[in-house]
Design an enzyme around this catalytic site. Structure first.
Site, PDB file in Angstrom:
ATOM      1  CG  ASP A  28      -0.167  -0.106   2.536  1.00 13.29           C
ATOM      2  OD1 ASP A  28       0.763  -0.934   2.611  1.00 13.29           O
ATOM      3  OD2 ASP A  28      -0.485   0.621   3.489  1.00 13.29           O
ATOM      4  CE  LYS A 144      -0.544   0.765   6.530  1.00  9.92           C
ATOM      5  NZ  LYS A 144       0.740   0.479   5.894  1.00  9.92           N
ATOM      6  CD  GLU A 186       1.117  -0.059  10.475  1.00 12.10           C
ATOM      7  OE1 GLU A 186       0.270  -0.181   9.578  1.00 12.10           O
ATOM      8  OE2 GLU A 186       2.324   0.058  10.240  1.00 12.10           O
ATOM      9  CD  GLU A 188       6.297   1.905  11.713  1.00 11.45           C
ATOM     10  OE1 GLU A 188       5.440   2.007  10.816  1.00 11.45           O
ATOM     11  OE2 GLU A 188       7.514   1.735  11.478  1.00 11.45           O
ATOM     12  CE  LYS A 228       1.797  -3.343   8.993  1.00 10.55           C
ATOM     13  NZ  LYS A 228       1.605  -3.500   7.552  1.00 10.55           N
ATOM     14  CB  SER A 301       1.175  -7.042   8.094  1.00  8.27           C
ATOM     15  OG  SER A 301       0.626  -6.101   7.188  1.00  8.27           O
ATOM     16  CE1 TYR A 360       3.139   0.567   3.101  1.00  8.21           C
ATOM     17  CE2 TYR A 360       5.356   0.638   3.988  1.00  8.21           C
ATOM     18  CZ  TYR A 360       4.379  -0.015   3.284  1.00  8.21           C
ATOM     19  OH  TYR A 360       4.645  -1.246   2.766  1.00  8.21           O
TER      20      TYR A 360
HETATM   21  P1  13P Z   1       7.167  -2.300   6.534  1.00  6.34           P
HETATM   22  O1  13P Z   1       7.050  -3.792   6.696  1.00  6.34           O
HETATM   23  O2  13P Z   1       7.975  -1.886   5.345  1.00  6.34           O
HETATM   24  O3  13P Z   1       7.530  -1.613   7.810  1.00  6.34           O
HETATM   25  O4  13P Z   1       5.722  -1.755   6.163  1.00  6.34           O
HETATM   26  C1  13P Z   1       4.595  -2.319   6.637  1.00  6.34           C
HETATM   27  C2  13P Z   1       3.511  -1.313   6.659  1.00  6.34           C
HETATM   28  O5  13P Z   1       2.474  -1.516   6.107  1.00  6.34           O
HETATM   29  C3  13P Z   1       3.742  -0.072   7.406  1.00  6.34           C
HETATM   30  O6  13P Z   1       2.547   0.613   7.546  1.00  6.34           O
END
Ligand code: 13P
Length: 360
Positions: A28, A144, A186, A188, A228, A301, A360
């Site tokens: 994505d 997502k 997610e 992160e 995630k 993922s 991203y």
């Molecule tokens: P990476 O595995 O490259 O970190 O990306 C996964 C993703 O979808 C980040 O939002």
């Protein structure tokens, strides 16, 4: 339609995405981000090249052996494959293989008013219900939303940023569930920084606890949702880097303390780990968790860690070589999600895929 009407469907979609030995392909990348990948192989970032690359992914035979779902960018969800591949909608090619299509619905991050320097919140809530309904209609069954937090010596993440990002994830999750899409939640935590793994573990516990509190307040149906997270790693600039086994131990401990067992699967992002390290760490996580000790499927993922070699071998020309590289990493990570990956048993590229302040 109310969430109630979609409960069974959401639970069965989430269960399909949590199939043993599988994970998701995160394809994505926004138009800007795929441009950076194309730059690295000397390819122009135009619609035809993006179509050709996404057609390569959708026509990789046998991909569904280890890939249960694919996350798409909006352009791809509505794009047709190349004429050489028959010109069918890309989303139909994934579906024909038995791969569930998903869609990135956040619209990127913006500076967080009142936050510390560098802190952000995620945008895209306005009009989300209407967009989600349109994506469902087109065949997407999950979504997502990527919230980004950073550990820094300036005191980040602040309480404001942890709470605001958790709340955004929860508002998004509730909104897309009401339209029939399983939300991937997610939060992160970037690898940027020189903090050690125990610092990451403490921050991640706080972030996940706050996120699940917000999901509860919003009435998110956990059986129809997925998490995630990043793995519990040290900052990329930390001189004491933990081994894959230590990452496995810290990650499982963090998740056991914070993630409700009603969540069917935890699908990690690769976050800048090299292809091989992403497989080794996932393998270690599954070995620590054991086949029956964890309540959730622990899969992947991955974006960078599934596509790096693929892009390099394809280079805009060699379809078969690109597909072979993709399938090799899908097999490696499929095995790792069972704790059965043999280090080095599939070809990979050793380069670090870490990019400072990655978007991203
Ligand atoms: P990476 O595995 O490259 O970190 O990306 C996964 C993703 O979808 C980040 O939002």
């Amino acid at each position: 339609m109310a969430l109630q009407a979609f409960r069974d469907e959401l639970a069965s979609t989430a269960a399909a995405l949590a199939a043993p030995g599988t994970g998701l392909l995160a394809a994505d990348e926004s138009t800007g981000t795929i441009g950076k990948r194309f730059d690295a192989i000397g390819l122009e970032n135009n619609e035809e090249n993006r179509r050709a690359y996404r057609t390569l992914l959708a026509t990789s035979e046998g991909l569904s052996d280890h890939i249960s779902g694919v996350i798409l960018f909006e352009e791809t969800l509505f794009q047709n494959s190349t004429t050489e591949a028959g010109g069918a909608p890309l989303v139909d090619l994934f579906k024909a293989q038995g791969i569930v299509p998903g869609i990135k619905v956040d619209q990127g991050v913006e500076p967080l008013a009142g936050g510390l320097s560098g802190e952000t919140c995620c945008t895209g809530l306005k009009g989300l219900a209407e967009r989600a309904a349109r994506y469902y209609e087109r065949g997407a069954r999950f979504a997502k939303w990527r919230a980004v937090l950073q550990i820094s010596s300036n005191g980040s993440p602040s309480e404001l940023s942890v709470r605001e990002n958790a709340w955004g994830l929860a508002r998004y999750a509730r909104t897309v569930q009401e339209q029939g899409l399983v939300p991937i939640v997610e939060p992160e935590i970037l690898m940027d920084g020189d903090h050690d793994v125990t610092t990451t573990a403490a921050v991640q516990e706080w972030v996940l606890r706050t996120t699940y509190e917000a999901l509860a307040v919003n009435g998110v149906f956990l059986e129809g949702s997925l998490l995630k997270p990043s793995m519990t790693c040290a900052g990329a600039a930390c001189p004491q880097q933990p081994s894959a086994e230590e990452v496995g131990e810290f990650t499982v401990r963090t998740l056991m303390r914070t993630v409700p067992s009603a969540v069917p699967a935890i699908l990690f992002l690769s976050g800048g780990l090299s292809e091989e390290d992403a497989s080794l760490c996932l393998n270690a996580i599954n070995q620590v968790a054991g086949p029956s000790a964890a309540p959730w499927h622990l899969g992947f993922s991955y974006g960078r860690a599934l596509q790096h070699s693929c892009l390099k071998h394809w280079a805009g020309r060699d379809l078969k070589a690109g597909q072979a590289a993709l399938l090799a990493r899908a097999r490696a990570n499929g095995a790792a999600s069972l704790g059965a990956y043999i280090p080095g048993s599939e070809p990979s590229d050793d380069s670090s895929l870490f990019v400072a302040n990655y978007s991203y």
